[in-house]
Design a protein around this motif. Structure first.
Motif: not given
Length: 217
Positions: A80-85, A107-108, A112-115, A117-122
């Protein structure tokens, strides 16, 4: 995406890219979404990923997002975790041809920071960390798995280092967003069927597609 269910995955993405769809290769589609051209390719392994990334980068693609699955190397990551590499160790047999003097590829940072932030918001469950990208999954041993984990990797996959390396060679942005397929550090494998786990993976795939589309804008 690194997976072998080509037609199924193409259909899932075709339903999201609804305008002016065309198929440049048997395993890829391109279309328009939010007035922006976007593409999806179903690949499996480093050579397959490199062929697509190299061609798309040469044609001007600015962002590459590697999605797919990874074998868990950490007891902290859960289904269930999304791995942000954040980075990948290059043991795939392909990436070193693009970055011959490197052992790892990043990774860029902005992606990474945008990903994150998105996961935290969601409110999506996620982890960040590195992966070990290998060229073969059938020869792994318990000793190999322990060694990869000892180096601090969250997971192991077959495509992420390749995609990141090709993107870096062409000065493009790239990131990996992966779904836990099997917890090999615990002796689990994807050959062990589990209906509950499969449902969790399916829901996580959908979250990753949502995140990938957000990052592509």
């Amino acid at each position: 995406m690194g997976a072998w269910e080509h037609e199924k995955n193409l259909t899932l993405w075709r339903d999201k890219i609804v305008q002016d769809i065309w198929t440049p290769h048997w395993n890829s589609i391109i279309g328009n979404l939010h007035n922006q051209k976007i593409g999806f390719a179903n690949v499996f392994g480093g050579p397959s990923a490199a062929v697509i990334c190299h061609q798309f980068a040469s044609l001007g693609t600015d962002i590459f997002i590697q999605t797919g699955y990874f074998g868990g190397l950490s007891h902290d990551v859960q289904f269930g975790d999304i791995l942000i590499v954040t980075a990948a160790e290059m043991a795939d047999g392909v990436s070193h041809w693009y970055l011959p003097n490197q052992q790892t590829v990043q990774s860029d940072r902005e992606l990474i920071e945008a990903a994150v932030s998105f996961c935290k918001d969601k409110g999506y469950s996620y982890v960040t960390g590195t992966v070990f990208t290998t060229g073969a999954i059938m020869v792994e041993t318990r000793e190999m798995v322990q060694e990869w984990a000892k180096h601090g990797h969250i997971g192991v996959d077959m495509e992420t280092a390749t995609t990141l390396a090709v993107a870096a060679k062409f000065n493009k942005k790239a990131i990996g967003l992966l779904n836990l397929s099997d917890h090999i550090i615990k002796g689990d494998t994807f050959y062990s069927p589990n209906e509950i786990r499969e449902e969790v993976k399916k829901k996580t795939d959908e979250k990753i597609r949502e995140l990938a589309l957000y990052l592509s804008r």
